[in-house]
Design a protein around this motif. Structure first.
Motif, PDB file in Angstrom:
ATOM      1  N   TRP A   1      41.140   5.708  13.785  1.00  0.00           N
ATOM      2  CA  TRP A   1      42.278   6.576  14.060  1.00  0.00           C
ATOM      3  C   TRP A   1      42.671   7.226  12.732  1.00  0.00           C
ATOM      4  O   TRP A   1      43.201   6.568  11.833  1.00  0.00           O
ATOM      5  CB  TRP A   1      43.426   5.775  14.655  1.00  0.00           C
ATOM      6  N   VAL A   2      42.366   8.508  12.605  1.00  0.00           N
ATOM      7  CA  VAL A   2      42.500   9.233  11.347  1.00  0.00           C
ATOM      8  C   VAL A   2      43.813  10.034  11.361  1.00  0.00           C
ATOM      9  O   VAL A   2      44.036  10.868  12.242  1.00  0.00           O
ATOM     10  CB  VAL A   2      41.315  10.189  11.124  1.00  0.00           C
ATOM     11  N   SER A   3      44.662   9.740  10.368  1.00  0.00           N
ATOM     12  CA  SER A   3      45.916  10.489  10.208  1.00  0.00           C
ATOM     13  C   SER A   3      45.734  11.478   9.058  1.00  0.00           C
ATOM     14  O   SER A   3      45.388  11.080   7.933  1.00  0.00           O
ATOM     15  CB  SER A   3      47.073   9.540   9.900  1.00  0.00           C
ATOM     16  N   VAL A   4      45.973  12.772   9.339  1.00  0.00           N
ATOM     17  CA  VAL A   4      45.790  13.835   8.353  1.00  0.00           C
ATOM     18  C   VAL A   4      47.144  14.475   8.088  1.00  0.00           C
ATOM     19  O   VAL A   4      47.886  14.825   9.021  1.00  0.00           O
ATOM     20  CB  VAL A   4      44.787  14.882   8.853  1.00  0.00           C
ATOM     21  N   GLN A   5      47.506  14.622   6.804  1.00  0.00           N
ATOM     22  CA  GLN A   5      48.753  15.272   6.412  1.00  0.00           C
ATOM     23  C   GLN A   5      48.438  16.395   5.419  1.00  0.00           C
ATOM     24  O   GLN A   5      47.554  16.259   4.575  1.00  0.00           O
ATOM     25  CB  GLN A   5      49.722  14.283   5.750  1.00  0.00           C
ATOM     26  N   GLY A   6      49.179  17.471   5.557  1.00  0.00           N
ATOM     27  CA  GLY A   6      49.043  18.585   4.626  1.00  0.00           C
ATOM     28  C   GLY A   6      50.241  18.681   3.710  1.00  0.00           C
ATOM     29  O   GLY A   6      51.383  18.416   4.117  1.00  0.00           O
ATOM     30  N   SER A   7      49.988  19.023   2.461  1.00  0.00           N
ATOM     31  CA  SER A   7      51.053  19.255   1.476  1.00  0.00           C
ATOM     32  C   SER A   7      50.980  20.735   1.095  1.00  0.00           C
ATOM     33  O   SER A   7      50.174  21.124   0.223  1.00  0.00           O
ATOM     34  CB  SER A   7      50.869  18.374   0.246  1.00  0.00           C
ATOM     35  N   PRO A   8      51.778  21.591   1.758  1.00  0.00           N
ATOM     36  CA  PRO A   8      51.632  23.043   1.558  1.00  0.00           C
ATOM     37  C   PRO A   8      52.203  23.481   0.217  1.00  0.00           C
ATOM     38  O   PRO A   8      53.118  22.878  -0.339  1.00  0.00           O
ATOM     39  CB  PRO A   8      52.418  23.618   2.718  1.00  0.00           C
ATOM     40  N   SER A   9      51.613  24.505  -0.308  1.00  0.00           N
ATOM     41  CA  SER A   9      52.162  25.152  -1.510  1.00  0.00           C
ATOM     42  C   SER A   9      53.282  26.090  -1.097  1.00  0.00           C
ATOM     43  O   SER A   9      53.563  26.273   0.101  1.00  0.00           O
ATOM     44  CB  SER A   9      51.052  25.899  -2.243  1.00  0.00           C
ATOM     45  N   ALA A  10      53.918  26.712  -2.060  1.00  0.00           N
ATOM     46  CA  ALA A  10      55.055  27.593  -1.759  1.00  0.00           C
ATOM     47  C   ALA A  10      54.623  28.729  -0.841  1.00  0.00           C
ATOM     48  O   ALA A  10      53.592  29.374  -1.064  1.00  0.00           O
ATOM     49  CB  ALA A  10      55.627  28.159  -3.054  1.00  0.00           C
ATOM     50  N   GLY A  11      55.398  28.898   0.220  1.00  0.00           N
ATOM     51  CA  GLY A  11      55.135  29.977   1.155  1.00  0.00           C
ATOM     52  C   GLY A  11      54.155  29.630   2.254  1.00  0.00           C
ATOM     53  O   GLY A  11      53.886  30.457   3.134  1.00  0.00           O
ATOM     54  N   ALA A  12      53.580  28.415   2.221  1.00  0.00           N
ATOM     55  CA  ALA A  12      52.631  28.002   3.261  1.00  0.00           C
ATOM     56  C   ALA A  12      53.280  26.938   4.141  1.00  0.00           C
ATOM     57  O   ALA A  12      54.353  26.403   3.835  1.00  0.00           O
ATOM     58  CB  ALA A  12      51.357  27.466   2.625  1.00  0.00           C
TER      59      ALA A  12
ATOM     60  N   ALA B   1      52.323  23.431   6.949  1.00  0.00           N
ATOM     61  CA  ALA B   1      51.315  22.425   7.295  1.00  0.00           C
ATOM     62  C   ALA B   1      51.840  21.557   8.424  1.00  0.00           C
ATOM     63  O   ALA B   1      53.043  21.476   8.673  1.00  0.00           O
ATOM     64  CB  ALA B   1      50.985  21.556   6.082  1.00  0.00           C
ATOM     65  N   ARG B   2      50.917  20.917   9.081  1.00  0.00           N
ATOM     66  CA  ARG B   2      51.312  19.974  10.131  1.00  0.00           C
ATOM     67  C   ARG B   2      50.397  18.751  10.067  1.00  0.00           C
ATOM     68  O   ARG B   2      49.241  18.849   9.648  1.00  0.00           O
ATOM     69  CB  ARG B   2      51.256  20.622  11.508  1.00  0.00           C
ATOM     70  N   ALA B   3      50.943  17.615  10.494  1.00  0.00           N
ATOM     71  CA  ALA B   3      50.186  16.361  10.510  1.00  0.00           C
ATOM     72  C   ALA B   3      49.600  16.138  11.902  1.00  0.00           C
ATOM     73  O   ALA B   3      50.162  16.577  12.913  1.00  0.00           O
ATOM     74  CB  ALA B   3      51.090  15.189  10.135  1.00  0.00           C
ATOM     75  N   SER B   4      48.505  15.431  11.946  1.00  0.00           N
ATOM     76  CA  SER B   4      47.861  15.113  13.221  1.00  0.00           C
ATOM     77  C   SER B   4      47.095  13.809  13.103  1.00  0.00           C
ATOM     78  O   SER B   4      46.727  13.390  12.004  1.00  0.00           O
ATOM     79  CB  SER B   4      46.930  16.249  13.667  1.00  0.00           C
ATOM     80  N   THR B   5      46.862  13.171  14.236  1.00  0.00           N
ATOM     81  CA  THR B   5      46.059  11.939  14.306  1.00  0.00           C
ATOM     82  C   THR B   5      44.918  12.173  15.283  1.00  0.00           C
ATOM     83  O   THR B   5      45.147  12.554  16.434  1.00  0.00           O
ATOM     84  CB  THR B   5      46.904  10.747  14.766  1.00  0.00           C
TER      85      THR B   5
ATOM     86  N   LEU C   1      43.136   6.171   7.405  1.00  0.00           N
ATOM     87  CA  LEU C   1      42.646   5.817   8.731  1.00  0.00           C
ATOM     88  C   LEU C   1      42.716   4.322   8.973  1.00  0.00           C
ATOM     89  O   LEU C   1      42.658   3.517   8.050  1.00  0.00           O
ATOM     90  CB  LEU C   1      41.216   6.311   8.943  1.00  0.00           C
ATOM     91  N   VAL C   2      42.868   3.963  10.246  1.00  0.00           N
ATOM     92  CA  VAL C   2      42.820   2.569  10.710  1.00  0.00           C
ATOM     93  C   VAL C   2      41.526   2.410  11.504  1.00  0.00           C
ATOM     94  O   VAL C   2      41.237   3.209  12.397  1.00  0.00           O
ATOM     95  CB  VAL C   2      44.037   2.222  11.583  1.00  0.00           C
ATOM     96  N   THR C   3      40.737   1.395  11.169  1.00  0.00           N
ATOM     97  CA  THR C   3      39.449   1.183  11.829  1.00  0.00           C
ATOM     98  C   THR C   3      39.470  -0.108  12.642  1.00  0.00           C
ATOM     99  O   THR C   3      40.179  -1.066  12.320  1.00  0.00           O
ATOM    100  CB  THR C   3      38.303   1.116  10.811  1.00  0.00           C
ATOM    101  N   ALA C   4      38.694  -0.131  13.686  1.00  0.00           N
ATOM    102  CA  ALA C   4      38.500  -1.337  14.496  1.00  0.00           C
ATOM    103  C   ALA C   4      37.088  -1.295  15.049  1.00  0.00           C
ATOM    104  O   ALA C   4      36.560  -0.213  15.347  1.00  0.00           O
ATOM    105  CB  ALA C   4      39.518  -1.407  15.624  1.00  0.00           C
ATOM    106  N   GLY C   5      36.460  -2.463  15.160  1.00  0.00           N
ATOM    107  CA  GLY C   5      35.094  -2.485  15.649  1.00  0.00           C
ATOM    108  C   GLY C   5      34.686  -3.833  16.196  1.00  0.00           C
ATOM    109  O   GLY C   5      35.339  -4.848  15.971  1.00  0.00           O
ATOM    110  N   VAL C   6      33.597  -3.810  16.951  1.00  0.00           N
ATOM    111  CA  VAL C   6      32.975  -5.028  17.469  1.00  0.00           C
ATOM    112  C   VAL C   6      31.513  -4.989  17.058  1.00  0.00           C
ATOM    113  O   VAL C   6      30.883  -3.920  17.033  1.00  0.00           O
ATOM    114  CB  VAL C   6      33.110  -5.152  18.990  1.00  0.00           C
TER     115      VAL C   6
END
Length: 341
Positions: A262-273, A275-279, A230-235
């Motif tokens: 801003w959170v970036s999530v990635q999946g590492s699927p096993s065989a037969g599965a 995954a999709r990434a999202s922010t 994740l990337v963070t920003a604040g005041v």
């Protein structure tokens, strides 16, 4: 004028200038003649000491004090009989008055204009070893007050005022580089660097902006693994305690900040599965205490501990039965270096 001279001048403030006869038969006559010289366009002073105050034993002691005081006023002094390159244009006569010789008359005669001025100095309340300095100061003051009557171009040189001292620099900006971490709900720890720039408003209040990056690691899931960063920003704003000061070696601040991630999530699927990434966007409110310790200027060691209350959490899921919080911060800590400019 020296500090001692200023003190003695205050003691002489009660003395009133006035006319005084110098041929009083009660005066014990003793003469010491001196010649004082300045530049050709300024005062050239001949000094005659006809009689000394009772507390002054030697004429050369008074002469030395007159020499020193007039030298500070750019009027050098030489003894009569020595070679002199300038012709006197002003005559000073010093006479001790009365049987007890506890007062002194100063008579200055400007030879070009013929004007004569007098001043009487009461030395009865002045310690004996300070009387020569008191008389020399009075001579200097009388010359400065009346030299324009003598028909000369310039008078005693004024002592230049001290050079203005530069005001001490007051830091206005502080930059910090920190290694920070938060413990997410569920035990995940996100670690990464923060860059913070703070504007110091007065001795207590400051406002800041922060930008950071976190690695939240990888979590095993039924169909593979889930990783996030994740990337963070604040005041934020801080209140120093105690108030900041130039000589201060350590201090503390109460801090509050509104932070977005801003959170970036990635999946590492096993065989037969699959995954999709999202922010996704998360938010939290942070509060805590920061402390600092001065190192080699302008560097400081800084640290922070606090707690974050999530306003908007981010969760990653693997099917309907498994989820992991990738942004739900709680305990927060940071440490690093700061510099004030």
């Amino acid at each position: 004028m020296t500090v001692a001279g200023a003190f003695l001048y205050c003691l002489l403030a009660a003395a009133d200038p006035g006319a005084a006869a110098i041929d009083d038969p009660a005066i014990a006559r003793r003469s010491v003649a001196v010649t004082a010289a300045a530049s050709a366009d300024g005062l050239v002073l001949a000094v005659q000491i006809d009689s000394l105050p009772a507390s002054v034993d030697r004429g050369d002691t008074l002469l030395q004090q007159i020499r020193a005081e007039l030298a500070a006023a750019a009027v050098p002094v030489v003894v009569t009989g020595q070679a002199a390159t300038l012709v006197p244009n002003t005559q000073l006569t010093v006479v001790a008055l009365g049987p007890d010789r506890r007062a002194v008359t100063l008579e200055i005669k400007y030879l070009r204009s013929g004007i004569i001025v007098h001043r009487m100095v009461d030395v009865s309340s002045i310690p004996g070893d300070s009387v020569p300095l008191a008389i020399a100061i009075a001579v200097d003051e009388l010359l400065r007050a009346t030299w324009s009557l003598g028909g000369v171009a310039t008078g005693p040189a004024s002592t230049p005022p001290p050079a203005p001292r530069a005001a001490p620099h007051t830091p206005r900006i502080e930059a910090r580089l920190l290694m920070s971490g938060e413990r997410q709900r569920g035990g995940t720890v996100a670690i990464g660097p923060d860059a913070v720039v703070a504007a110091l408003l007065g001795s207590r209040l400051s406002v800041d902006v922060a930008l950071g990056w976190r690695d939240a690691g990888s979590h095993a899931a039924p169909d593979g693994a889930i990783s996030s960063h994740l990337v963070t920003a604040g005041v934020g704003a801080s209140v120093a305690w105690p108030a900041r000061a130039a000589a201060q070696r350590a201090g503390a601040e109460l801090t509050a900040r509104l932070q977005g991630a801003w959170v970036s999530v990635q999946g590492s699927p096993s065989a037969g599965a699959s995954a999709r990434a999202s922010t996704l966007f998360g938010a939290a409110v942070l509060g805590g205490v920061a402390g600092w310790l001065a190192l080699l200027q302008p560097l400081r060691l800084v640290a922070f501990v606090g707690w974050q209350i999530p306003l908007r959490t981010v969760t990653a899921a693997d099917g309907a039965d498994f989820s992991v919080a990738t942004y739900a911060p709680g305990f927060s800590a940071a440490a690093g270096l700061g510099a004030r400019f």
